[in-house]
Scaffold this motif. Structure first.
Motif, PDB file in Angstrom:
ATOM      1  N   ASN A   8       5.452  15.202  -1.696  1.00  0.00           N
ATOM      2  CA  ASN A   8       4.047  15.390  -1.323  1.00  0.00           C
ATOM      3  C   ASN A   8       3.681  14.583  -0.088  1.00  0.00           C
ATOM      4  O   ASN A   8       2.935  15.049   0.783  1.00  0.00           O
ATOM      5  CB  ASN A   8       3.131  14.999  -2.494  1.00  0.00           C
ATOM      6  CG  ASN A   8       3.332  15.889  -3.705  1.00  0.00           C
ATOM      7  OD1 ASN A   8       3.866  16.993  -3.590  1.00  0.00           O
ATOM      8  ND2 ASN A   8       2.902  15.415  -4.871  1.00  0.00           N
ATOM      9  N   LEU A   9       4.241  13.401   0.002  1.00  0.00           N
ATOM     10  CA  LEU A   9       3.978  12.555   1.161  1.00  0.00           C
ATOM     11  C   LEU A   9       4.606  13.162   2.419  1.00  0.00           C
ATOM     12  O   LEU A   9       4.025  13.107   3.512  1.00  0.00           O
ATOM     13  CB  LEU A   9       4.518  11.147   0.901  1.00  0.00           C
ATOM     14  CG  LEU A   9       4.079  10.037   1.861  1.00  0.00           C
ATOM     15  CD1 LEU A   9       2.568   9.981   1.956  1.00  0.00           C
ATOM     16  CD2 LEU A   9       4.635   8.691   1.392  1.00  0.00           C
ATOM     17  N   GLN A  10       5.789  13.739   2.271  1.00  0.00           N
ATOM     18  CA  GLN A  10       6.416  14.417   3.409  1.00  0.00           C
ATOM     19  C   GLN A  10       5.551  15.568   3.896  1.00  0.00           C
ATOM     20  O   GLN A  10       5.407  15.796   5.104  1.00  0.00           O
ATOM     21  CB  GLN A  10       7.803  14.922   3.016  1.00  0.00           C
ATOM     22  CG  GLN A  10       8.837  13.823   2.811  1.00  0.00           C
ATOM     23  CD  GLN A  10      10.157  14.359   2.306  1.00  0.00           C
ATOM     24  OE1 GLN A  10      10.529  15.490   2.600  1.00  0.00           O
ATOM     25  NE2 GLN A  10      10.867  13.556   1.539  1.00  0.00           N
ATOM     26  N   TYR A  36       9.361   5.254   0.806  1.00  0.00           N
ATOM     27  CA  TYR A  36       8.429   6.100   0.055  1.00  0.00           C
ATOM     28  C   TYR A  36       8.800   7.578   0.235  1.00  0.00           C
ATOM     29  O   TYR A  36       8.774   8.360  -0.719  1.00  0.00           O
ATOM     30  CB  TYR A  36       6.993   5.904   0.551  1.00  0.00           C
ATOM     31  CG  TYR A  36       6.462   4.494   0.470  1.00  0.00           C
ATOM     32  CD1 TYR A  36       6.958   3.582  -0.466  1.00  0.00           C
ATOM     33  CD2 TYR A  36       5.454   4.063   1.335  1.00  0.00           C
ATOM     34  CE1 TYR A  36       6.467   2.286  -0.536  1.00  0.00           C
ATOM     35  CE2 TYR A  36       4.953   2.776   1.271  1.00  0.00           C
ATOM     36  CZ  TYR A  36       5.465   1.895   0.346  1.00  0.00           C
ATOM     37  OH  TYR A  36       4.979   0.613   0.285  1.00  0.00           O
ATOM     38  N   LEU A  37       9.149   7.937   1.469  1.00  0.00           N
ATOM     39  CA  LEU A  37       9.484   9.331   1.775  1.00  0.00           C
ATOM     40  C   LEU A  37      10.787   9.763   1.106  1.00  0.00           C
ATOM     41  O   LEU A  37      10.961  10.942   0.763  1.00  0.00           O
ATOM     42  CB  LEU A  37       9.608   9.535   3.292  1.00  0.00           C
ATOM     43  CG  LEU A  37       8.321   9.410   4.116  1.00  0.00           C
ATOM     44  CD1 LEU A  37       8.639   9.522   5.608  1.00  0.00           C
ATOM     45  CD2 LEU A  37       7.314  10.476   3.717  1.00  0.00           C
ATOM     46  N   ASN A  38      11.704   8.829   0.938  1.00  0.00           N
ATOM     47  CA  ASN A  38      12.990   9.135   0.302  1.00  0.00           C
ATOM     48  C   ASN A  38      12.917   9.099  -1.218  1.00  0.00           C
ATOM     49  O   ASN A  38      13.879   9.508  -1.901  1.00  0.00           O
ATOM     50  CB  ASN A  38      14.066   8.150   0.776  1.00  0.00           C
ATOM     51  CG  ASN A  38      14.362   8.302   2.256  1.00  0.00           C
ATOM     52  OD1 ASN A  38      14.189   9.380   2.814  1.00  0.00           O
ATOM     53  ND2 ASN A  38      14.788   7.225   2.898  1.00  0.00           N
ATOM     54  N   GLY A  39      11.820   8.580  -1.752  1.00  0.00           N
ATOM     55  CA  GLY A  39      11.677   8.502  -3.195  1.00  0.00           C
ATOM     56  C   GLY A  39      12.409   7.327  -3.826  1.00  0.00           C
ATOM     57  O   GLY A  39      12.546   7.271  -5.045  1.00  0.00           O
ATOM     58  N   ARG A  49      -3.691   3.967  -2.719  1.00  0.00           N
ATOM     59  CA  ARG A  49      -5.109   4.201  -2.457  1.00  0.00           C
ATOM     60  C   ARG A  49      -5.373   4.271  -0.958  1.00  0.00           C
ATOM     61  O   ARG A  49      -6.137   5.122  -0.491  1.00  0.00           O
ATOM     62  CB  ARG A  49      -5.942   3.099  -3.104  1.00  0.00           C
ATOM     63  CG  ARG A  49      -7.445   3.338  -3.027  1.00  0.00           C
ATOM     64  CD  ARG A  49      -8.220   2.434  -3.978  1.00  0.00           C
ATOM     65  NE  ARG A  49      -7.894   1.023  -3.795  1.00  0.00           N
ATOM     66  CZ  ARG A  49      -7.171   0.310  -4.644  1.00  0.00           C
ATOM     67  NH1 ARG A  49      -6.699   0.844  -5.755  1.00  0.00           N
ATOM     68  NH2 ARG A  49      -6.918  -0.981  -4.402  1.00  0.00           N
ATOM     69  N   ARG A  50      -4.730   3.396  -0.191  1.00  0.00           N
ATOM     70  CA  ARG A  50      -4.917   3.400   1.269  1.00  0.00           C
ATOM     71  C   ARG A  50      -4.359   4.681   1.882  1.00  0.00           C
ATOM     72  O   ARG A  50      -4.977   5.286   2.773  1.00  0.00           O
ATOM     73  CB  ARG A  50      -4.212   2.169   1.875  1.00  0.00           C
ATOM     74  CG  ARG A  50      -4.372   2.029   3.379  1.00  0.00           C
ATOM     75  CD  ARG A  50      -4.340   0.572   3.796  1.00  0.00           C
ATOM     76  NE  ARG A  50      -3.111  -0.095   3.443  1.00  0.00           N
ATOM     77  CZ  ARG A  50      -2.118  -0.367   4.310  1.00  0.00           C
ATOM     78  NH1 ARG A  50      -2.248  -0.009   5.572  1.00  0.00           N
ATOM     79  NH2 ARG A  50      -1.050  -0.999   3.914  1.00  0.00           N
ATOM     80  N   ILE A  51      -3.186   5.123   1.419  1.00  0.00           N
ATOM     81  CA  ILE A  51      -2.595   6.357   1.929  1.00  0.00           C
ATOM     82  C   ILE A  51      -3.474   7.552   1.569  1.00  0.00           C
ATOM     83  O   ILE A  51      -3.727   8.442   2.395  1.00  0.00           O
ATOM     84  CB  ILE A  51      -1.173   6.543   1.356  1.00  0.00           C
ATOM     85  CG1 ILE A  51      -0.229   5.470   1.910  1.00  0.00           C
ATOM     86  CG2 ILE A  51      -0.631   7.935   1.714  1.00  0.00           C
ATOM     87  CD1 ILE A  51       1.152   5.466   1.263  1.00  0.00           C
ATOM     88  N   GLY A  52      -3.968   7.566   0.316  1.00  0.00           N
ATOM     89  CA  GLY A  52      -4.825   8.661  -0.113  1.00  0.00           C
ATOM     90  C   GLY A  52      -6.103   8.757   0.699  1.00  0.00           C
ATOM     91  O   GLY A  52      -6.530   9.855   1.088  1.00  0.00           O
ATOM     92  N   GLU A  53      -6.728   7.607   0.975  1.00  0.00           N
ATOM     93  CA  GLU A  53      -7.952   7.592   1.781  1.00  0.00           C
ATOM     94  C   GLU A  53      -7.682   8.106   3.192  1.00  0.00           C
ATOM     95  O   GLU A  53      -8.514   8.789   3.788  1.00  0.00           O
ATOM     96  CB  GLU A  53      -8.523   6.170   1.830  1.00  0.00           C
ATOM     97  CG  GLU A  53      -9.128   5.713   0.505  1.00  0.00           C
ATOM     98  CD  GLU A  53      -9.560   4.259   0.542  1.00  0.00           C
ATOM     99  OE1 GLU A  53      -9.278   3.577   1.560  1.00  0.00           O
ATOM    100  OE2 GLU A  53     -10.174   3.804  -0.445  1.00  0.00           O
ATOM    101  N   MET A  62      -1.595  12.770  -5.396  1.00  0.00           N
ATOM    102  CA  MET A  62      -0.323  12.610  -4.693  1.00  0.00           C
ATOM    103  C   MET A  62       0.860  12.599  -5.647  1.00  0.00           C
ATOM    104  O   MET A  62       1.996  12.825  -5.236  1.00  0.00           O
ATOM    105  CB  MET A  62      -0.330  11.329  -3.856  1.00  0.00           C
ATOM    106  CG  MET A  62      -1.196  11.419  -2.613  1.00  0.00           C
ATOM    107  SD  MET A  62      -0.870  10.069  -1.439  1.00  0.00           S
ATOM    108  CE  MET A  62      -1.390   8.658  -2.401  1.00  0.00           C
ATOM    109  N   ALA A  63       0.610  12.348  -6.925  1.00  0.00           N
ATOM    110  CA  ALA A  63       1.691  12.305  -7.920  1.00  0.00           C
ATOM    111  C   ALA A  63       1.849  13.629  -8.662  1.00  0.00           C
ATOM    112  O   ALA A  63       2.677  13.734  -9.564  1.00  0.00           O
ATOM    113  CB  ALA A  63       1.433  11.190  -8.923  1.00  0.00           C
TER     114      ALA A  63
END
Length: 271
Positions: A8-10, A36-39, A49-53, A62-63
């Protein structure tokens, strides 16, 4: 969960020009963000929370399973931190549409022959060259017509430039004639539900090239040629063909016929 969050982040990062750009805007270490991108590592709750904002999504979203998250993003385009004050209303609208219409387009990149019954020369099949390619976070295409209706020494070449969106299992292509700016066309195609793209069918809407410039709709077929071609050789094969020409595949000739069955209320594409 870690893999879904990574996928999802990718996807969220794909709406920006690069991962480095996202890290710079978020002020997060690139090496840590790659984990984070590689899991391999989950961000802390405060970092989530910061990434989501930043992207305009909830940490809990995101999960979500990746397939579910893709649908969420398509239905509610993510936030892109641009200075929207500098964007015109049409740019804002196009950016929102583009965010929803890019997922799944990668496999359609490459060159195609396009076939349809010519609007300018009735009774002839027109074969043109189409090139679809991704540039950054958008997908564009160029359509090249080669016409020589009177068998003159020099052929006429028309060039159309446009954009591609994939929205709810349909490909939407809209372009404009780039030399004289007197025409726009729209094409809607069925996607390929196989891994390998061979042919796409649909409808094309435009205006005839004759003096009356009548709006016309025609069935269309896209025949995939590959990601690289000998362009000079392929363009030489473009042009007008008789409807019975053996140089055009029989299946294609049948698919571009603009007939209607008794009881039809609308002119429909053939799947």
């Amino acid at each position: 969960m870690a893999q879904d969050l990574a996928d999802n982040l990718q996807l969220l990062c794909s709406y920006y020009k690069s991962v480095a750009d996202v890290c710079r805007r978020l002020n997060i270490n690139r090496a840590q963000f790659n984990r984070y991108l590689n899991g391999t590592t989950l961000p802390s709750k405060s970092t989530q929370r910061r990434i989501g904002e930043f992207f305009g999504v909830e940490p809990s979203e995101m999960a979500l399973p990746h397939a579910q998250f893709v649908k969420l993003v398509q239905a509610r385009p993510i936030r892109q931190n641009e200075d929207v004050k500098n964007l015109t209303p049409e740019q804002v609208q196009f950016n929102q549409l583009n965010q929803a219409g890019q997922n799944g387009l990668a496999k359609y990149a490459g060159y195609y022959f396009e076939y349809y019954l010519s609007m300018a020369c009735p009774g002839k099949i027109l074969r043109t060259l189409v090139h679809i390619e991704s540039q950054g976070d958008k997908t564009y295409y160029q359509r090249t017509e080669r016409l020589n209706p009177r068998h003159s020494k020099k052929s006429f070449h028309g060039v159309y430039n446009g954009v591609v969106q994939l929205l709810s299992d349909r490909l939407f292509l809209i372009d404009y004639e780039s030399q004289t700016h007197v025409e726009m066309t729209q094409t809607i195609l069925y996607p390929s539900f196989q891994n390998r793209v061979e042919r796409l069918t649909g409808l094309r809407l435009g205006v005839s090239g004759s003096g009356e410039r009548a709006p016309c709709c025609a069935r269309v077929v896209y025949e995939y040629l590959g990601e690289s071609i000998n362009k000079k050789h392929v363009v030489s094969q473009c042009g007008l063909y008789d409807v019975a020409s053996e140089q055009i595949d029989e299946d294609i000739r049948q698919s571009v016929k603009n007939d209607m069955k008794e009881g039809d209320w609308h002119f429909r594409a053939r799947f």
